[in-house]
Design an enzyme around this catalytic site. Sequence first.
Site, PDB file in Angstrom:
ATOM      1  N   GLY A  86      -3.334  -2.561  14.801  1.00 41.18           N
ATOM      2  CA  GLY A  86      -2.384  -2.047  15.806  1.00 41.18           C
ATOM      3  C   GLY A  86      -1.018  -1.870  15.180  1.00 41.18           C
ATOM      4  O   GLY A  86      -0.734  -2.393  14.099  1.00 41.18           O
ATOM      5  N   GLY A  88       2.140  -2.787  14.195  1.00 37.89           N
ATOM      6  CA  GLY A  88       2.825  -4.074  14.119  1.00 37.89           C
ATOM      7  C   GLY A  88       4.322  -3.930  13.947  1.00 37.89           C
ATOM      8  O   GLY A  88       5.081  -4.881  14.108  1.00 37.89           O
ATOM      9  N   ASP A 248      -7.791   2.494   8.895  1.00 39.12           N
ATOM     10  CA  ASP A 248      -6.652   2.700   9.805  1.00 39.12           C
ATOM     11  C   ASP A 248      -5.657   3.693   9.215  1.00 39.12           C
ATOM     12  O   ASP A 248      -4.751   4.145   9.914  1.00 39.12           O
ATOM     13  CB  ASP A 248      -5.955   1.365  10.110  1.00 39.12           C
ATOM     14  CG  ASP A 248      -5.527   0.636   8.853  1.00 39.12           C
ATOM     15  OD1 ASP A 248      -6.396   0.340   8.016  1.00 39.12           O
ATOM     16  OD2 ASP A 248      -4.330   0.382   8.697  1.00 39.12           O
ATOM     17  N   ASN A 249      -5.811   4.026   7.951  1.00 38.93           N
ATOM     18  CA  ASN A 249      -4.931   5.022   7.347  1.00 38.93           C
ATOM     19  C   ASN A 249      -5.663   6.348   7.129  1.00 38.93           C
ATOM     20  O   ASN A 249      -5.243   7.163   6.313  1.00 38.93           O
ATOM     21  CB  ASN A 249      -4.372   4.502   6.021  1.00 38.93           C
ATOM     22  CG  ASN A 249      -3.407   3.335   6.234  1.00 38.93           C
ATOM     23  OD1 ASN A 249      -2.845   3.181   7.314  1.00 38.93           O
ATOM     24  ND2 ASN A 249      -3.222   2.512   5.217  1.00 38.93           N
ATOM     25  N   ASP A 258       0.808   7.149   5.993  1.00 35.83           N
ATOM     26  CA  ASP A 258       1.127   5.819   5.475  1.00 35.83           C
ATOM     27  C   ASP A 258       1.358   5.795   3.977  1.00 35.83           C
ATOM     28  O   ASP A 258       0.466   5.531   3.191  1.00 35.83           O
ATOM     29  CB  ASP A 258       0.053   4.795   5.880  1.00 35.83           C
ATOM     30  CG  ASP A 258       0.635   3.857   6.923  1.00 35.83           C
ATOM     31  OD1 ASP A 258       1.824   3.989   7.243  1.00 35.83           O
ATOM     32  OD2 ASP A 258      -0.094   2.981   7.417  1.00 35.83           O
TER      33      ASP A 258
HETATM   34  P1  AMP Z   1      -0.214  -0.594   6.481  1.00 36.72           P
HETATM   35  O1  AMP Z   1      -0.662  -1.304   5.233  1.00 36.72           O
HETATM   36  O2  AMP Z   1       1.195  -0.105   6.437  1.00 36.72           O
HETATM   37  O3  AMP Z   1      -1.169   0.468   6.892  1.00 36.72           O
HETATM   38  O4  AMP Z   1      -0.197  -1.692   7.640  1.00 36.72           O
HETATM   39  C1  AMP Z   1      -1.330  -2.430   7.991  1.00 36.72           C
HETATM   40  C2  AMP Z   1      -1.043  -3.202   9.254  1.00 36.72           C
HETATM   41  O5  AMP Z   1      -0.017  -4.169   9.036  1.00 36.72           O
HETATM   42  C3  AMP Z   1      -0.602  -2.371  10.431  1.00 36.72           C
HETATM   43  O6  AMP Z   1      -1.173  -2.940  11.587  1.00 36.72           O
HETATM   44  C4  AMP Z   1       0.908  -2.552  10.409  1.00 36.72           C
HETATM   45  O7  AMP Z   1       1.490  -2.328  11.669  1.00 36.72           O
HETATM   46  C5  AMP Z   1       1.029  -4.011   9.992  1.00 36.72           C
HETATM   47  N1  AMP Z   1       2.324  -4.320   9.361  1.00 36.72           N
HETATM   48  C6  AMP Z   1       2.764  -3.912   8.139  1.00 36.72           C
HETATM   49  N2  AMP Z   1       3.992  -4.410   7.895  1.00 36.72           N
HETATM   50  C7  AMP Z   1       4.363  -5.122   8.985  1.00 36.72           C
HETATM   51  C8  AMP Z   1       5.521  -5.882   9.358  1.00 36.72           C
HETATM   52  N3  AMP Z   1       6.579  -5.997   8.556  1.00 36.72           N
HETATM   53  N4  AMP Z   1       5.519  -6.480  10.572  1.00 36.72           N
HETATM   54  C9  AMP Z   1       4.474  -6.377  11.399  1.00 36.72           C
HETATM   55  N5  AMP Z   1       3.359  -5.694  11.108  1.00 36.72           N
HETATM   56  C10 AMP Z   1       3.282  -5.068   9.921  1.00 36.72           C
HETATM   57 MG    MG Z   2      -1.262   1.871   8.244  1.00 38.30          MG
END
Ligand code: AMP
Ligand code: MG
Length: 479
Positions: A86, A88, A248-249, A258
Amino acid sequence: MTGWKLEHSYAELPQLFFSHQFPAPVRSPEHIIINDPLGLQLGLDVDALHSQEGAAELSGNKLPAGAKPIAQAYAGHQYGHFTMLGDGRAILLGEQISPAGKRVDIQLKGAGPTPYSRLGDGRAALAPMLREYIISEAMHALGIPTTRSLAVVKTGEQVWRETALTGAVLTRVAESHLRVGTFQFAAQYGNRSDLVLLADYALRRHYPQIVGSEHPYLLLLRAVIDRQAALIAQWQAVGFIHGVMNTDNTTISGETIDYGPCAFMDAYDPNTVFSSIDQHGRYAYGNQPSIALWNLARFAEALLPLLHHDSKQAVDIAQAEVSRGADMFHRQSLSAMRAKLGLGNEEAGDAALVAQLLDLLHSSAADFTNSFLALTSGNFDSCTLAEATGFAEWRARWEHRQQRQTGGRAAAERLMRKTNPALIPRNHRVEEALDVACQGDLSVMARLLAVLHNPYSMTPQQYAFAAPSGMPYRTFCGT
Ligand code: AMP
Ligand code: MG
């Protein structure tokens, strides 16, 4: 600010799919960069974007007129493991309807915690957000489907990673944020009707021509596979390595999304990995097509209940589509490489010709982008490809092959100038721009963005940015 025309079609899905969430205010928002041409395309008042009120809106301090902020729910396989995820740290303000009638998501990335944040702080640091801005805009200029970047603003707050970093918010513009992981979420946590509503929504939003057909969900699966096959072939053709190809990406729209630890390959090596956390090379350059197909198999799995009421037959249908997808990936990749070699028609020996060139590039550790430039111009000064054993024979075969198409070498060269960029975002150039931008000097980034805007132009000014650094490069997950 004037110009916002926000709608909220995603929020009409069942409540399961999102949480209402306001951005968390920041101390003192300050513009770093605004994408004026994109703002204009979206129908926004660009002067207002540059004003204090604009900074307040782009940081989450003030909601744009008509915004209904939400965080989206999704799940996904990360490095092969299924998890609930989700948004985040991202908040969807709504869908902007552009003057041309196009609907795009407006999302603030780094806008504070949400119910899906787990242990994260909901925030983002300046350098990775500027990195997303630079690379996504470079991808767009290369003609590769991607989310866009409208703005980056500093928050006036620090974020803690290994050290204290400058906090920032990126405004991301996307055809949508529907992902394979959104469907995995529906399949895992929703009931059949949730999945139907999501699939119908995705069809309306991205594949309206399929709506109303006899087998819409099968055609949805096929269409997403085809778009991803076309996308990944384009990544491979410019040496782009995404770095975190989790489900998710992987978008339903077929856009690149992303920009975390992504980077462009210099010397050709299929095992190239930049991401410091990808220790086993799961997402290496050469693995990208098979990983994308693996992700699409997870999409097919999520859609099973909609493919056939008999579960055995549903699996057969899904498997047939994924096998067809493997063929499509192969065809798209070959067609992209043919275009890079200036070949406008098809011959049976083309795959072998491409494979032999890639072997030569690998054995000579030649720069991927610049070798294709040398093949385009015929100037092999400082190109190690020309020194590879077997290159002269390969070149003779390639030149004969070009003669066997209408227009011969001249047609080949025209095609090659359109398919081989003179300039990609070189890793050391991107780092240099980010380093000084974080110290307050935005001029280097502005110059870099200006040349990246026109990547197929082969001017001396472009060549100044075309050299690889020759240094090993590591990226850290863009947080
Ligand atoms: P990503 O690797 O950017 O695709 O992120 C994977 C997951 O981690 C997603 O659910 C993001 O919303 C969550 N996420 C990444 N960085 C943060 C953060 N600093 N705070 C909260 N959630 C995060
Ligand atoms: Mg992502």
